[in-house]
Motif scaffolding. Structure first.
Motif, PDB file in Angstrom:
ATOM      1  N   ARG A  70      49.235  46.275  44.172  1.00 31.91           N
ATOM      2  CA  ARG A  70      49.809  45.382  42.802  1.00 31.91           C
ATOM      3  C   ARG A  70      51.108  45.737  42.773  1.00 31.91           C
ATOM      4  NH1 ARG A  70      44.774  47.285  40.547  1.00 31.91           N
ATOM      5  NH2 ARG A  70      45.947  49.371  39.926  1.00 31.91           N
TER       6      ARG A  70
ATOM      7  N   GLU B 231      53.303  43.435  44.711  1.00 32.41           N
ATOM      8  CA  GLU B 231      53.601  42.063  44.366  1.00 32.41           C
ATOM      9  C   GLU B 231      54.714  42.114  43.274  1.00 32.41           C
ATOM     10  OE1 GLU B 231      49.845  40.644  42.822  1.00 32.41           O
ATOM     11  OE2 GLU B 231      48.948  40.730  44.882  1.00 32.41           O
ATOM     12  N   ASN B 232      54.648  43.080  42.512  1.00 35.37           N
ATOM     13  CA  ASN B 232      55.813  43.091  41.616  1.00 35.37           C
ATOM     14  C   ASN B 232      57.415  43.458  42.273  1.00 35.37           C
ATOM     15  OD1 ASN B 232      54.098  42.702  39.554  1.00 35.37           O
ATOM     16  ND2 ASN B 232      53.391  45.042  39.434  1.00 35.37           N
TER      17      ASN B 232
ATOM     18  N   GLN C  11      45.137  50.429  45.770  1.00 33.38           N
ATOM     19  CA  GLN C  11      44.951  49.251  44.715  1.00 33.38           C
ATOM     20  C   GLN C  11      46.345  49.324  44.066  1.00 33.38           C
ATOM     21  OE1 GLN C  11      41.320  49.455  42.592  1.00 33.38           O
ATOM     22  NE2 GLN C  11      40.042  49.007  44.035  1.00 33.38           N
ATOM     23  N   ASP C  12      46.842  50.437  43.614  1.00 38.16           N
ATOM     24  CA  ASP C  12      47.972  50.353  42.828  1.00 38.16           C
ATOM     25  C   ASP C  12      49.184  49.997  43.759  1.00 38.16           C
ATOM     26  OD1 ASP C  12      46.668  51.247  40.572  1.00 38.16           O
ATOM     27  OD2 ASP C  12      46.965  53.236  40.773  1.00 38.16           O
TER      28      ASP C  12
END
Length: 731
Positions: free
Chosen positions: A539, A542-543, A535-536
């Motif tokens: 994310r 996307e960043n 999950q990290d």
């Protein structure tokens, strides 16, 4: 890639980490002079003269012979993580006379902590390091092992079905069962040989084919892989020499546990035509390079046949960056780094073995090979196999219970023979080894990955055969014991006791696997942390795309990398561009999500795979290695007091030995001078001891000896007179 003050690249950094400096030495006015000298293990010495040899380099005179080559000692592995050795307590107090033991313990604690963290920073991007300390890396390795287990179980079941289908008579055992039998082991008379050949490498015993892995014929061994070479880089280097299009799902690389020097062996699992093509291309490349070198040096190089393939082939691997980056992302937004801050080129050499992998075969002892153990060993092996199948979710049609009913239908009936029981044991042992990497006769332990089994570093690497005439030997031993009328109960064989204890411990451990509850691939904690890291990473992706996108006023998007700067219609096309053209930078960004979990696992480990540090113990002992142990506070013991203690003990022993020799020498001289025994040995004898006699003769002491000669009985033979010969007259 970051470069330190010595001009070396730091493979562990991703542009944001810096190497932890070694703790500075506390030097005062009383610093010993030898601390400023160059260490014998220093790896930063003067470079050799690298002028290429050629016909232009000639000696000016015959007397100008080249200087002898100095043999360079290999640098200690700790010099890669610490620039200077740690000081012993005596030298540290000599340099810091106003400080006590508490300050020295703080210095030692800080040195070891920086040493351990420097090792972590150096190898945090290596694939072997992530598989050990990253929860997601451990999870993926376990998932790879689960896939291998499922494939091996399906292959095991398919081979058995095909063999049973070809069996004509139901009363006879199929070929699959016959090839699984372990009861024909033969021990050689002498196991020592100066140059054993391949034929007697297994003692003349035939390897049972049912116990051999299906993947043994599909793997290619790569030896001496350095720690900074990742699995992805090694796979890419191997497939670059393949001209056949192969699916990515068919190419699997298995990596073994690193050795003490952090080198490891890898095994590429690929179809036969792919492996053959890689070996032929590497062999052709090696012959081409040797021919070119020979032509450049104007030397005659004899050609070899195209069919000849050496045992090992050299393979060069490009390992400049762990993620394949050629440029650096200085600020994480595509900005160009400082001048000279790019990724330096770096290559490594590994060796590809062309020989097939064959297991080792050994014969068990007489007591373990007895047929009296067949029934209990069979029941234990079946219980262990059922527990492993339940724990690892093996398909129902591929489990051992279903396979035994198919292979040995009479096993559960009243007409089952001893041979059926023995066949069931052998098939169960083969199933445990191939599917679950479990060794039944060698400690009842399981390997973590198949590469350790191929490498010979695990108990499952060896196939054990039972001795053929074990019962006859036991009977003879028992008869001889009865004839001697030995009293007391019969002794239990040590090997039998060890095997019984190992089986009992394994069965006790397997009982916990049968408990109902959720099943995990590794453990509940590792599986949960692996999902959190995934999950990290999502994310972080996307960043990362947001940070490397430049949106104009008209809605068009531009790539922010300083070496790209391509313009696209909107952010959708730019996202596809970033994922397709710059995936190596995204991999490096994803890797940052593992660092916290890896550091947590690293700090909790008592014994880490770090080489021992070097402790400077002065001129008397130079530098001495000392292991770094401890979880929260890693520490290394000071070996200098123990070394002095040992030296003092040796000195006392030498003094005692010297005194004893002097006493013996004095006693010997006293006995020679007095003509009698020494005082310590002056004891009454049956006869007095005379002067010492020896074989010495003084040549200067001339003595006259009278010799009487008698000639009465001597007969002298008189020779007859010679006849006169007439002289011939010359004409």
């Amino acid at each position: 890639m970051a470069i330190d003050e010595f001009g070396r690249e730091v493979p562990g950094s991703r542009g944001h980490h810096r190497r932890s400096p070694s703790p500075p030495r506390y030097r005062g006015d009383g610093t010993p002079s030898h601390l400023n000298e160059a260490l014998p293990t220093s790896r930063y010495g003067r470079e050799r003269d690298e002028r290429p040899p050629g016909p232009g380099r000639k000696r000016k005179h015959r007397s100008e012979s080249p200087l002898p080559r100095r043999k360079q000692s290999k640098a200690h592995p700790s010099t890669r993580y610490a620039e200077e050795p740690m000081l012993c307590q005596y030298l540290w107090k000599e340099a810091n006379p106003d400080k006590g033991e508490k300050e020295y313990d703080d210095y030692r604690r800080g040195y070891c902590l920086n040493y351990v963290r420097t090792f972590f920073n150096e190898h945090m991007d290596d694939s072997w390091f992530r598989s050990l300390y990253s929860p997601l890396g451990t999870y993926r390795v376990a998932l790879q092992a689960q896939d291998r287990m499922s494939q091996e179980a399906e292959t095991f079941a398919r081979e058995l079905r095909e063999s049973v289908g070809k069996n004509k008579a139901e009363s006879d055992s199929c070929l699959f069962v016959l090839n699984a039998r372990l009861g024909g082991g033969v021990k050689q008379a002498s196991s020592y040989s100066s140059s054993p050949s391949k034929k007697n490498a297994n003692g003349g015993n035939i390897v049972p084919s049912t116990h051999v892995f299906n993947t043994s014929a599909q793997v290619m061994q790569i030896q001496e892989v350095p720690p900074h070479v990742t699995d992805e880089q090694l796979t890419a280097a191997l497939m670059s020499h393949c001209t056949i299009d192969a699916k990515s799902s068919q190419i699997v690389l298995h990596s073994s546990t690193p050795a003490q020097d952090l080198s490891r062996s890898c095994y590429l699992q690929a179809p036969g035509d792919v492996r053959k093509d890689i070996i032929q291309n590497l062999n052709h490349l090696g012959r081409t390079e040797s021919n070119q070198n020979g032509a450049a040096n104007k030397a005659h190089v004899p050609r070899k046949e195209d069919t000849y393939i050496p045992k090992t082939l050299e393979l060069k691997v490009e390992c400049s960056d762990a993620y394949g980056r050629l440029e650096m992302d200085a600020d994480g937004k595509g900005t160009a780094p400082e001048e000279g801050g790019g990724v330096p080129a770096r290559t490594a050499v590994v060796w590809v073995s062309t020989q097939p992998i064959t297991p080792t075969v050994k014969v068990l002892s007489v007591a373990v090979s007895s047929k009296e153990r067949i029934q209990q060993d069979k029941e234990a092996a079946i219980k262990l196999a059922n527990a492993f199948d339940h724990k690892r979710d093996v398909p129902q049609d591929c489990r051992l219970e279903a396979l035994l009913r198919m292979a040995l239908p009479r096993l559960q009936g009243s007409d089952a023979t001893l041979q059926d029981t023995e066949d069931a044991l052998d098939v169960s042992i083969a199933y445990l080894r191939r599917v679950h990497l479990f060794s039944f006769y060698n400690g009842c332990v399981a390997a973590s990955n198949i590469s350790d089994v191929f490498n010979g570093n695990n108990a499952a690497s060896t196939i054990h055969l039972r001795l053929a005439n074990a019962d006859d030997i036991l009977q003879q031993t028992q008869n001889s014991a009865n004839t001697t009328e030995q009293a007391g109960s019969p002794k239990v064989d040590l090997l039998v006791q060890r095997l019984n204890d190992a089986i009992e411990n394994s069965l006790e451990e397997s009982k916990s696997w049968d408990s109902a509850g959720p099943k995990y691939l590794v453990s509940s904690k590792i599986d949960s942390q692996a999902k959190d890291i995934e999950q990290d990473e999502a994310r972080g992706e996307e960043n990362w795309i947001k940070n490397h996108s430049l949106i104009d006023n008209d809605g068009r998007a531009r790539c922010s990398f300083h070496f790209c700067r391509k313009l696209f219609k909107d952010i959708t096309f730019l996202k596809k561009h970033l994922l397709k053209k710059h995936p190596e930078f995204l991999k490096a960004e994803r890797a940052k999500c593992h660092d916290t979990y890896m550091m947590e696992s690293w700090d909790k480990q008592e014994q880490r795979p770090v080489p021992p540090i070097l402790v400077d113990c002065g001129r008397a002992f130079s530098t001495v290695p000392s292991p770094v142990l401890g979880a929260a506070e890693p520490m290394a013991a000071d070996p200098e007091p123990e070394l002095w203690k040992r030296q003092e003990e040796r000195r006392k022993q030498d003094e005692e030995e010297k005194a004893r020799r002097e006493r013996n020498y004095d006693n010997h001289n006293q006995s020679n001078n007095d003509g009698g025994p020494p005082a310590a040995l002056n004891q009454p004898l049956s006869e007095p001891r005379g002067p010492r006699q020896n074989g010495f003769v003084d040549v200067d002491d001339m003595q006259e000896e009278k010799v009487e000669m008698a000639f009465d009985d001597i007969e002298v033979q008189v020779q007859p007179p010679k006849k006169k010969k007439k002289k011939k007259k010359l004409l």
